[in-house]
Design a protein around this motif. Structure first.
Motif, PDB file in Angstrom:
ATOM      1  N   GLY A 106       0.796  -1.228   0.000  1.00  0.00           N
ATOM      2  CA  GLY A 106       0.000   0.000   0.000  1.00  0.00           C
ATOM      3  C   GLY A 106       0.824   1.271   0.000  1.00  0.00           C
ATOM      4  O   GLY A 106       0.453   2.255   0.630  1.00  0.00           O
ATOM      5  N   LEU A 107       1.935   1.253  -0.733  1.00  0.00           N
ATOM      6  CA  LEU A 107       2.757   2.478  -0.791  1.00  0.00           C
ATOM      7  C   LEU A 107       2.175   3.441  -1.810  1.00  0.00           C
ATOM      8  O   LEU A 107       1.477   3.040  -2.731  1.00  0.00           O
ATOM      9  CB  LEU A 107       4.192   2.120  -1.185  1.00  0.00           C
ATOM     10  N   PHE A 108       2.472   4.720  -1.631  1.00  0.00           N
ATOM     11  CA  PHE A 108       1.991   5.724  -2.577  1.00  0.00           C
ATOM     12  C   PHE A 108       2.979   5.817  -3.734  1.00  0.00           C
ATOM     13  O   PHE A 108       4.109   6.255  -3.541  1.00  0.00           O
ATOM     14  CB  PHE A 108       1.848   7.073  -1.887  1.00  0.00           C
ATOM     15  N   PRO A 109       2.557   5.395  -4.926  1.00  0.00           N
ATOM     16  CA  PRO A 109       3.515   5.321  -6.034  1.00  0.00           C
ATOM     17  C   PRO A 109       4.042   6.687  -6.464  1.00  0.00           C
ATOM     18  O   PRO A 109       5.083   6.760  -7.101  1.00  0.00           O
ATOM     19  CB  PRO A 109       2.715   4.664  -7.160  1.00  0.00           C
ATOM     20  N   HIS A 110       3.329   7.755  -6.125  1.00  0.00           N
ATOM     21  CA  HIS A 110       3.746   9.075  -6.580  1.00  0.00           C
ATOM     22  C   HIS A 110       4.569   9.803  -5.530  1.00  0.00           C
ATOM     23  O   HIS A 110       4.880  10.977  -5.701  1.00  0.00           O
ATOM     24  CB  HIS A 110       2.534   9.900  -6.978  1.00  0.00           C
ATOM     25  N   LYS A 111       4.899   9.125  -4.444  1.00  0.00           N
ATOM     26  CA  LYS A 111       5.701   9.761  -3.407  1.00  0.00           C
ATOM     27  C   LYS A 111       7.023   9.016  -3.272  1.00  0.00           C
ATOM     28  O   LYS A 111       7.069   7.796  -3.441  1.00  0.00           O
ATOM     29  CB  LYS A 111       4.960   9.730  -2.069  1.00  0.00           C
ATOM     30  N   TYR A 141      11.565   6.215  -5.888  1.00  0.00           N
ATOM     31  CA  TYR A 141      10.129   5.952  -5.843  1.00  0.00           C
ATOM     32  C   TYR A 141       9.891   4.456  -5.610  1.00  0.00           C
ATOM     33  O   TYR A 141      10.740   3.636  -5.984  1.00  0.00           O
ATOM     34  CB  TYR A 141       9.477   6.396  -7.151  1.00  0.00           C
TER      35      TYR A 141
END
Ligand SMILES: Nc1ncnc2c1ncn2[C@@H]1O[C@H](COP(=O)(O)OP(=O)(O)OP(=O)(O)O)[C@@H](O)[C@H]1O
Ligand SMILES: [Mg+2]
Lengths: 338, 351
Positions: free
Chosen positions: B115-120, B160
């Motif tokens: 559940g990582l934020f791909p854009h961060k 990323y």
């Protein structure tokens, strides 16, 4: 709500019966008495004249009320949009053409992330607009202004609606049929009422653009947000993101590629609509085609057709390459790595 | 009162869970419900208490409802029926604002698929919990860097997520959960994507962390050794039902049913059973002692003294920290403890 679901069919049936009764009682052609229907069965042959729901008079009445009661409202919109359009158009028309050309090319250059191929293509297309026929330059400006204003309207209204749909199932269920309706109604059915509401000219075209081009934008915004990985959204929630933080920090950025796709589609459809709108007297590159056809001048119509294609390519390249760049920014696919 | 209390929770996925609930309560199985109604049972009358400062491990086969259970604790999922309370607060009664506050400060979560934020970037991901709390960027980055170092990812902070391997991504998820320093941690297969070396390193870190900070941890795993190593209590789920809860030894020694037996059959008993569990206490011992004896601490595992016993043929004297003899272990006890599929009667009677 769910409890009453089983009564829905009954309600539909009742409404239907009421409609038939209304049709029968308001019809001029109805037989003297109902009993005739059961003795003389000729009405089963051709569709009987009395079985005619009075939608048209109803709509007309409704439309009259709309104009009388809310005329001021439409007047206001008309005034605002027309003012915006005129200012923008005059400004661009007054600009020396080489300067405008350079501005468009610069826009393409930066939107595409300094991609020379796209920039050269756009430059070529812009030059050929005027090169095909000097008349086209100003007409293309008019068309562009209408498209841009229509698009802005779509963005300002469409994206928030798309967001609301993604968030709330009830809103989505309520709006989907309306979007279907907007996409299936033939465009002339709202072009003409548009004239009645807003008068001739650019504004009914903008109105038509809105009706025609906003559904795909709304749909793609909604879809984009709902397609964001569920676990990523859950992660935001699990750390206590408020609705606003979740939307702006996670959902919108990750839905951006889809939204950009929607904006691109919206642009293309707007352009198509402006051309159709020339039939209701909206000025722009579309009326060159119309003129050509009316004079049976195939060359003229084709030439104007080519100009429209060039204009479409310019719009498409600029929005598309900007969208691609957004996508890269979200997914971090480095160009060099590919 | 327990830190986390889950009481008679049912969760049914599908169109109309309330309608199906009575059927489930009457005891229809997961397959029957799925076949007849198209609904999926996620949890079936699950009750669990997790005490403050303990690590509760949840095990079960794929689809047995582990992730569903853990999501009830921070209310990512609402139960169809039943109660969830955390530190005495009924989670279902929190309003939107309090729920947000509760999630920000009381618990953090590691996700099964990260559940990582791909854009961060990594550092932005790790600092996310602090970001939503409204902490300043400097403070955020400082804490985030500490946690990134703790999971051994220094140097990657500006990458990323999709530039990292699966195991590295998992560690980012771990660092993100650690960053908010909450007293409860929910860890959904938090170590599953790690290689054996890093995995045992992470397990050790978690145990050390527990020794110092005494967090309350709900940990999901498929790996029995991991659950025995980390868990103070273990709960085993099967098709949404909780089939057994107990200490690691309980589970190994007295499996409640065939499902649990199948789970524990491959465990290396020598590594998880302590001397004090199998010894015969001093006052009850009436067997014959060998001439050789060796002293063994009551908390040592069998595999720590087994080689010595084999070499010397000695009888084991089990002693506590101050050296008092607590009991004896002879070959007989050793062989019963280490033999699989034996009757468990011996151990039951000893307790
Ligand atoms: N959102 C959902 N909608 C419908 N069914 C669901 C949903 N989430 C889970 N389920 C069902 O609930 C059951 C339990 O799922 P869950 O994800 O809790 O399993 P799990 O024990 O975590 O499995 P794994 O070890 O594979 O992660 C499964 O049968 C699954 O099909
Ligand atoms: Mg799971």
């Amino acid at each position: 709500m769910g409890k009453y679901k089983k009564y829905f069919n009954l309600i539909y049936l009742l409404v239907f019966i009421v409609m038939v009764v209304v049709a029968y009682t308001t019809s001029k052609y109805r037989p003297e008495s109902v009993s005739i229907l059961f003795t003389d069965f000729s009405w089963l042959g051709n569709w009987p004249k009395w079985l005619d729901f009075p939608l048209m008079p109803f709509l007309n009445k409704w439309f009259d009320i709309l104009i009388v009661k809310y005329g001021i409202f439409f007047e206001g919109i008309n005034f605002f949009l027309l003012g915006l359009y005129t200012k923008m158009k005059n400004f661009l028309v007054d600009l020396p053409w080489p300067l405008l050309m350079i501005l468009v090319i610069a826009l393409a250059f930066f939107a595409s992330g300094r991609n020379t191929g796209t920039t050269i293509m756009v430059a070529f297309c812009v030059f050929f607009l005027g090169f095909l026929s000097p008349r086209y330059w100003d007409k293309c400006i008019m068309t562009t202004c209408i498209v841009v204003i229509g698009m802005l309207l779509c963005l300002v209204i469409g994206i928030p609606i798309g967001i609301m749909m993604a968030r709330n199932k009830k809103v989505r269920n309520a709006l989907l049929p309306i979007l279907d309706l907007m996409q299936t109604i033939p465009s002339f059915c709202y072009l003409i009422p548009g004239i009645l509401l807003f008068g001739l000219g650019a504004v009914p075209a903008i109105f038509a653009i809105f009706v025609y081009a906003v559904p795909p934008l709304i749909r793609l915004t909604d879809l984009g947000i709902r397609l964001v990985d569920k676990e990523v959204v859950e992660a935001a929630e699990a750390f206590g993101a408020s609705k606003k933080q979740k939307l702006w920090g996670v959902q919108l950025p990750l839905a951006l590629p889809n939204i950009m796709q929607g904006i691109n589609q919206c642009t293309m459809m707007s352009l198509a609509m402006v051309v159709i709108a020339s039939m209701i007297g909206t000025r722009g590159i579309g009326d060159e085609v119309l003129l050509g056809l009316q004079q049976l001048n195939v060359g003229m119509a084709t030439e104007a057709g080519i100009a429209i294609v060039l204009l479409a390519i310019i719009f498409d390249r600029i929005t598309q390459s900007y969208g691609e760049r957004m996508q890269e920014r979200v997914h971090h696919i480095k160009k060099k790595l590919k | 009162m327990s830190k986390i209390e889950i009481k008679n929770v049912y969760k049914i996925f599908g169109e109309n869970p309330e309608k199906i609930l009575p059927m489930v309560q009457k005891g229809a199985t997961k397959e029957e419900i799925l076949e007849e109604t198209g609904h999926t049972i996620g949890l079936d009358n699950v009750s669990i208490n997790v005490e403050e400062g303990e690590t509760f491990v949840c095990m079960g086969l794929s689809g047995s409802g582990k992730s569903t259970l853990i999501r009830h604790i921070n209310r990512l999922i609402d139960p169809t029926s039943g109660q969830v309370s955390v530190e005495g607060t009924n989670v279902m009664e929190l309003n939107e604002k309090n729920l947000i506050d509760f999630r920000r400060h009381r618990m953090s979560m590691v996700f099964q698929r990260f559940g990582l934020f791909p854009h961060k970037t990594v550092i932005q991901n790790v600092g996310y919990g602090l970001e939503v709390q409204g902490k300043k960027i400097d403070e955020r980055n400082k804490i985030a860097m500490e946690k990134i170092e703790a999971v051994g990812l220094n140097g990657f902070e500006h990458q990323y997520p999709n530039q990292l391997s699966g195991g590295m991504q998992q560690r980012v998820g771990l660092a993100r959960a650690l960053a908010t320093n909450t007293s409860i941690m929910l860890m959904d297969e938090a170590f599953s994507a790690l290689d054996p070396l890093i995995r045992s390193d992470m397990q050790k870190q978690l145990i050390d962390l527990q020794a110092q900070l005494k967090k309350t941890i709900v940990f999901i795993t498929h790996d029995l050794d991991e659950s025995l190593r980390l868990g103070d209590h273990i709960g085993i789920l099967n098709d949404g039902k909780l089939v057994q809860v107990g200490t690691p030894i309980d589970i190994i020694m007295n499996p409640a049913d065939d499902y649990v037996s199948a789970f524990v059959k491959d465990v290396n008993r020598a590594k998880v059973i302590k001397a004090k569990i199998i010894m015969v206490s001093a006052n009850k011992f009436n067997g014959s002692k060998n001439i050789n004896t060796i002293k063994v601490n009551e908390d040592s595992f069998i595999d720590e003294f087994l080689p010595k016993v084999c070499l010397t043929q000695a009888t084991i004297e089990v002693v506590d920290k101050s050296g008092n003899i607590k009991g004896y272990i002879t070959d007989k006890e050793l062989s019963t403890a280490l033999t699989k599929n034996h009757s468990n009667g011996v151990f039951k009677s000893q307790k």
